[in-house]
Enzyme design. Structure first.
Site, PDB file in Angstrom:
ATOM      1  N   CYS A 140     -11.682  -5.175   8.861  1.00 52.40           N
ATOM      2  CA  CYS A 140     -11.795  -5.100  10.310  1.00 52.40           C
ATOM      3  C   CYS A 140     -12.852  -6.109  10.797  1.00 52.40           C
ATOM      4  O   CYS A 140     -13.929  -6.160  10.216  1.00 52.40           O
ATOM      5  CB  CYS A 140     -12.218  -3.697  10.728  1.00 52.40           C
ATOM      6  SG  CYS A 140     -12.604  -3.555  12.473  1.00 52.40           S
ATOM      7  N   PRO A 141     -12.603  -6.903  11.814  1.00 53.11           N
ATOM      8  CA  PRO A 141     -11.406  -6.881  12.666  1.00 53.11           C
ATOM      9  C   PRO A 141     -10.334  -7.878  12.248  1.00 53.11           C
ATOM     10  O   PRO A 141      -9.466  -8.214  13.057  1.00 53.11           O
ATOM     11  CB  PRO A 141     -11.977  -7.254  14.019  1.00 53.11           C
ATOM     12  CG  PRO A 141     -13.056  -8.235  13.684  1.00 53.11           C
ATOM     13  CD  PRO A 141     -13.626  -7.809  12.358  1.00 53.11           C
TER      14      PRO A 141
END
Lengths: 380, 80
Positions: free
Chosen positions: B18-19
Site C-alpha cells: 500500500c498504496p
C-alpha cells in the site's frame, strides 16, 4: 597487490553523498576507489522547505556548496550520467566521456513532471525546492484571506509528511497574522485517508479536525483551471481555490528509463532487502530512485546507505555480510506550532504515532545542522 | 458455472505494498478507455478496502472482488 575496486556513485544528493562518505570511512583507498558523479553546485537541505515560506528559517543556512561535502578520499566528478550499460559495466557521461565500474550505485533521485497535470505550470505553487519555497514566501506575504488548497497531486512524492507539516505551520502563520478566520484551509490526499500510513493518518486527522482544516480524500489531481480557479481530481471532484499549493507529480529520471533499467515511471525495481538490481550483484539503487514501498526521503537514503556501505566494504575486504535492509526509516515530522513527532518504521512494522513533543520539534529544528555536520558526512 | 469476465487490462501488483496497488490501478484507469474492464491483483490487505472505495468515489463500476490463492483480484469497469 590487487587493484583497488572502483565504486561509481551516480548522484550528489543526500543518497549519493551519504553513501560515498560512509563507504569512504569503512574502506581504505588502497582497496577501494570511490567516484561520485553529479552536477549540483549547491546541496539544499530539503526538509527546511516547510519553514522557508513562513520565513521561520534563513535559507542561507539550508544550502552548502556540494563539492565541499565529500570526505577526504572521495573523487567528485562534476558531470551527468546520460546512459548506463550494466552488461558492459559502463556509464556514459554528458561530457562525452565514459567510466567503468566494479560496483555501481544509482542515487539519481527523482524529478518533478509538471506537464503531467494540465494547468499546473504558472498556477500551482509548491515548496519542494528552494526557488519555489522563496516564491511562496512572497505570495503568502500578500495573502490576506480566502481559500487555500494544499496537497500532494499524486503518489509517490518526496518526504510524505511534508504536506501536512506545511499545513500545520500554515495554520499557525495565519493565526499569528490574524487572518485565520478569513481563511479556509482545504487538504487533499490521493488515498481514502490523509496520509499513507493508517495510524499516522488517524493522528493527523484528529489534529486537522481540532484546527478546522477541511479534508478531501481520494483526490488524485487530474487538471487545474487557472481561469475559474478550480482543481479537478481524477475521481471527478472539483475544488475551488484562491491559492493552490500542490506537490507536483514525481517521476524517476528519464536517463534510467532510456537505459532500460525501469519502465516509464523511471523508478528502479530493486530487491527490497539487498537493494540490488535484478540479478546483478554489482548494481544497486538507493534513495528516491527506487520503487521501494517506503518513504522517498533523506532518512530512507541514510538507512539504506548504512546497509549498503557495510555490505560493499565487507565484500571488498573478502568478508561475508549477512545483514539485510528491512525498510528501516526514522524521521521527525512537525505536528503543530513547536511540536513534532518522531516515527520509526520498517517494511513490516508500522510507526507508532502516539505523542508529539517540544523535544521532537527541537530535533527537527536543528536537523539541518545535524545533517550537514554528521549525517551527510557518514558519521551517524 | 459462473461466467468469467475477461479483463482488457490486468495489473499484477502482487508483492507491492500500500498504496502501490491502488496507484497502479489508477494509472491503468488513466490509460484505459470508457467501457474497459480492469483487473488488479494484490497481496496487500489494504487493497481490499482502498480499491473499492476509490472505484466508488471515481464513479466507476466495481464488478467483483475475488479471493484467489494468496492474493485478491479486484475487477472494475471504467465508466467515466
Amino acid at each position: 597487490m590487487l587493484a583497488a575496486k572502483k565504486v561509481v556513485i551516480l548522484g550528489d544528493g543526500a543518497a549519493g553523498t551519504i553513501m560515498a562518505n560512509k563507504l569512504r570511512m569503512l574502506t581504505h583507498s588502497s582497496e577501494t576507489r570511490i567516484v561520485v558523479i553529479g552536477n549540483s553546485k549547491k546541496h539544499y537541505f530539503k526538509p527546511d522547505g516547510v519553514h522557508i515560506p513562513f520565513k521561520l528559517k534563513r535559507y542561507q543556512n539550508s544550502v552548502k556548496p556540494t563539492r565541499f561535502l565529500f570526505n577526504y578520499g572521495v573523487e567528485y566528478i562534476f558531470d551527468e550520467a546520460t546512459g548506463i550499460d550494466v552488461s558492459q559495466r559502463t556509464v556514459r557521461l554528458k561530457s562525452g566521456n565514459s567510466t567503468s565500474y566494479d560496483y555501481l550505485i544509482i542515487a539519481t533521485g527523482d524529478r518533478f513532471d509538471y506537464n503531467e497535470i494540465p494547468g499546473y505550470i504558472g498556477e500551482a505553487r509548491h515548496f519542494y525546492d528552494l526557488q519555489h519555497s522563496l516564491e511562496l514566501a512572497n505570495i503568502l506575504d500578500s495573502f490576506n484571506g480566502g481559500k487555500i488548497v494544499i496537497g500532494p497531486s499524486s503518489i509517490p512524492y518526496q518526504c510524505p509528511p511534508a504536506p501536512y507539516e506545511f499545513t500545520f505551520l500554515l495554520d499557525k502563520y495565519l493565526r499569528d497574522r490574524g487572518i485565520r478566520d478569513k481563511t479556509e484551509i482545504h487538504y487533499t490526499f490521493p488515498l481514502n485517508r490523509v496520509f499513507t500510513m493508517e495510524n499516522v493518518a488517524n493522528f493527523v486527522n484528529r489534529l486537522f479536525d481540532e484546527r478546522g482544516i477541511i479534508t478531501h480524500t481520494l483526490f488524485n489531481v487530474e487538471s487545474i483551471n487557472g481561469l475559474n480557479k478550480t482543481v479537478t481530481s481524477i475521481e471527478g471532484e472539483d475544488v475551488k481555490y484562491d491559492l493552490l499549493i500542490m506537490v507536483p507529480p514525481h517521476k524517476g529520471q528519464k536517463m534510467i528509463t532510456d537505459s532500460e533499467l525501469a519502465g516509464p515511471s523511471g523508478y528502479i525495481d530493486v530487491d527490497r532487502h539487498k537493494l540490488s538490481y535484478k540479478d546483478y550483484d554489482d548494481v544497486f539503487a538507493i534513495g528516491d530512485a527506487t520503487n521501494l514501498p517506503i518513504s522517498k526521503a533523506g532518512a530512507t537514503a541514510h538507512f539504506e546507505s548504512e546497509y549498503l556501505a557495510n555490505r560493499i566494504a565487507h565484500e571488498i575486504s573478502g568478508n561475508v555480510y549477512d545483514e539485510t535492509y528491512n525498510g528501516e526509516v526514522a524521521c521527525t515530522t512537525i505536528t503543530g506550532a513547536g511540536k513534532a513527532m518522531t516515527l520509526y518504521f520498517s517494511y513490516d512494522r508500522p510507526p507508532r504515532a502516539e505523542f508529539q513533543s517540544k523535544m521532537d520539534y527541537l530535533l527537527k529544528w536543528t536537523s539541518a545542522d545535524t545533517y550537514f555536520s554528521g549525517m551527510l558526512r557518514g558519521i551517524m | 458455472m459462473a461466467e468469467e469476465i475477461k479483463a482488457d487490462k490486468v495489473v499484477d501488483a502482487r508483492g507491492s505494498f500500500c498504496p502501490g496497488p491502488l496507484m497502479e490501478l489508477i494509472k491503468a484507469y488513466k490509460e484505459a478507455k470508457a467501457g474497459d474492464v480492469i483487473s488488479v491483483y494484490s497481496t496487500d490487505n489494504g487493497t481490499k478496502t482502498d480499491a473499492p472505495a476509490w472505484i466508488k468515489k471515481s464513479g466507476n463500476e466495481l464488478i467483483k472482488i475475488i479471493d484467489r490463492n494468496g492474493y485478491v483480484e479486484i475487477v472494475m469497469k471504467k465508466v467515466r
